[in-house]
Design an enzyme around this catalytic site. Structure first.
Site, PDB file in Angstrom:
ATOM      1  N   VAL A  41       8.329  -2.176   2.372  1.00 48.14           N
ATOM      2  CA  VAL A  41       9.349  -1.811   1.391  1.00 48.14           C
ATOM      3  C   VAL A  41       8.716  -1.321   0.092  1.00 48.14           C
ATOM      4  O   VAL A  41       9.370  -0.643  -0.710  1.00 48.14           O
ATOM      5  CB  VAL A  41      10.305  -2.995   1.090  1.00 48.14           C
ATOM      6  CG1 VAL A  41      11.053  -3.403   2.348  1.00 48.14           C
ATOM      7  CG2 VAL A  41       9.567  -4.173   0.470  1.00 48.14           C
ATOM      8  N   ASP A  42       7.437  -1.648  -0.137  1.00 49.99           N
ATOM      9  CA  ASP A  42       6.762  -1.226  -1.365  1.00 49.99           C
ATOM     10  C   ASP A  42       6.549   0.281  -1.427  1.00 49.99           C
ATOM     11  O   ASP A  42       6.338   0.835  -2.510  1.00 49.99           O
ATOM     12  CB  ASP A  42       5.406  -1.926  -1.496  1.00 49.99           C
ATOM     13  CG  ASP A  42       5.544  -3.410  -1.755  1.00 49.99           C
ATOM     14  OD1 ASP A  42       6.512  -3.802  -2.440  1.00 49.99           O
ATOM     15  OD2 ASP A  42       4.699  -4.181  -1.285  1.00 49.99           O
TER      16      ASP A  42
END
Length: 304
Positions: A41-42
């Site tokens: 998700v980063d």
């Protein structure tokens, strides 16, 4: 009978793919492949345009930003609202909330935190609107490299600082300095990466297609120590294509949010950044619910 190991994850995971592949080569171990599938998700992996998982987390955050903005505007009183997102070294998630057009100030880990400049911006916005909505990434640092986060701990299994509390630390500073008398903090914590009821259809479909691409690549016995990636196809209509890259080119590297996409004085992001984000957040896949009205999930193998 296992011939191929598909390793799903981010830059640390790609380091593992590299290590396993190199170990097999050094010890003349044949008949097994190690294939990386990006998922973080980063959104901080090099070379790849964006990472599977990011768009859904970004959609959760953008939706949360909009809904909390509507909520805190119900009241006419002076108020500061702070939304804290994940992002130790990369501010992609925090920046993605700007698609709503409702973020007043954006604080990214790629930029050195200038307290005086930032406080001046908050005062200016409060004077204009009587309110100020701030989005802050957990990894924001001062010029000396220390974290703004009040929740800094030792480290995780990869030697990274465990963060959390940047929003609360900022709230306390704003009140102590007399910038505002009232502030709320919404720390999204793990919710932003696990809220399965809010997903991007583009993200879900691309993730499936990437997995299929990895499977097809694995038909070549020499395909090992690689990561399957995706890139955006140039054109008026959004589309992607898949390709492969050595996992060592991804391992232990971080792709930060481009500073040229950040507006001066913490005032959000450029149109170029919005053009990058918006196509990724489109659509919502059908969610199946159980008899209790909660989303159905496949039972994890470790709980079977």
């Amino acid at each position: 009978d296992i011939r191929t190991m598909f390793y799903i994850g981010g830059n640390d995971s790609m380091d593992t793919v590299t290590s396993l592949s190199e170990y097999a080569t050094e010890h003349n171990i044949e008949g097994i492949q190690f294939v990386g599938c990006p998922k973080t998700v980063d959104n901080d992996l090099r070379i790849i345009d964006h990472c599977p998982g990011f768009a859904s987390a970004a959609k959760v955050l953008a939706t949360t930003q909009l809904q909390t903005w509507l909520d805190y505007n119900v009241y006419t009183r002076e108020e500061v609202f702070i939304l804290e997102t994940m992002g130790r070294d990369a501010g992609w998630l925090a920046a993605s909330t700007c698609v709503t057009g409702k973020v007043d100030l954006l604080v990214l880990p790629e930029e050195v935190f200038d307290k005086d400049l930032f406080f001046d911006q908050v005062r200016e916005i409060i004077a204009e609107k009587n309110k100020c909505y701030i989005v802050i990434s957990e990894g924001v640092r001062y010029a000396d490299g220390t974290y703004l986060s009040a929740g800094k701990s030792k480290d995780d299994t990869f030697g990274h600082a465990i963060l959390g509390g940047a929003g609360q630390a900022l709230k306390e500073m704003l009140i102590e300095e007399g910038v505002t008398s009232r502030a709320k903090v919404q720390d999204m914590s793990t919710l932003q990466r696990s809220y399965a009821a809010q997903q991007s259809k583009v993200d879900v479909e691309e993730s499936f297609r990437l997995g299929m691409s990895a499977h097809m690549h694995s038909m070549d016995p020499s395909f090992t120590g690689k990561m399957v990636a995706l890139r955006r196809v140039e054109g008026d209509v959004y589309d992607i294509e898949f390709f492969a890259v050595d996992s060592k080119e991804i391992a232990n590297h971080v792709k930060g949010f481009p500073l040229e996409w950040a507006l001066p004085n913490y005032r959000g992001v450029t149109q170029e950044a919005l053009d990058y984000f918006v196509p990724l957040l489109q659509g919502q896949p059908h969610i199946y619910y159980d008899d209790n009205g909660t989303p159905r999930h496949v039972k994890p193998y470790y709980l079977r």
